[in-house]
Design an enzyme around this catalytic site. Sequence first.
Site, mmCIF file in Angstrom:
data_model
loop_
_atom_site.group_PDB
_atom_site.id
_atom_site.type_symbol
_atom_site.label_atom_id
_atom_site.label_comp_id
_atom_site.label_asym_id
_atom_site.label_seq_id
_atom_site.Cartn_x
_atom_site.Cartn_y
_atom_site.Cartn_z
ATOM 1 N N LYS A 37 0.828 -1.211 0.000
ATOM 2 C CA LYS A 37 0.000 0.000 0.000
ATOM 3 C C LYS A 37 0.859 1.257 0.000
ATOM 4 O O LYS A 37 0.494 2.261 -0.617
ATOM 5 C CB LYS A 37 -0.955 -0.036 1.190
ATOM 6 C CG LYS A 37 -2.007 -1.139 1.046
ATOM 7 C CD LYS A 37 -2.836 -1.314 2.292
ATOM 8 C CE LYS A 37 -3.814 -2.472 2.099
ATOM 9 N NZ LYS A 37 -4.585 -2.753 3.316
ATOM 10 N N HIS A 51 -0.404 -7.460 17.592
ATOM 11 C CA HIS A 51 -1.361 -8.554 17.424
ATOM 12 C C HIS A 51 -2.029 -8.884 18.744
ATOM 13 O O HIS A 51 -1.534 -8.569 19.825
ATOM 14 C CB HIS A 51 -0.703 -9.804 16.839
ATOM 15 C CG HIS A 51 0.371 -10.376 17.707
ATOM 16 N ND1 HIS A 51 0.112 -11.111 18.844
ATOM 17 C CD2 HIS A 51 1.710 -10.309 17.603
ATOM 18 C CE1 HIS A 51 1.244 -11.476 19.397
ATOM 19 N NE2 HIS A 51 2.243 -10.996 18.673
#
Length: 127
Positions: A61, A108
Amino acid sequence: MIGLRTGIDLIEVARVRKSLENPRFLERVYGPRERLLLNCPEPRRSQRAAANFAAKEAFSKVLGTGLLGFELNQVEILRGSRGEPYLSLSGSAAELAAGLELSVSLTHTSEYAQAVVVSLPCTSAEG
């Protein structure tokens, strides 16, 4: 010249855990040094693999290419001496990112992994 760019990605750990059952997935997505980082017990293995996968997506991205123009295993997310993540690029991934300084951050939980990649044009003479 491209200025500051940011890429972000979020992925489900369970999705990556299932994919890790396929050895071809490991070779296609993770580079050799990165695969060494995945030689750890669950659930850490799946969480780390998911965070690294998210970083590869975030990197794409930043480039603005999506996953085109490079192989995922050319983008390795490794760890420094204090555990800090960094990108190690090879092949066409390195060529596409030439002239960019890159920074990556990972996080995470047991269910999700997320990564952010930020790029700036190189300011050093080394490029």
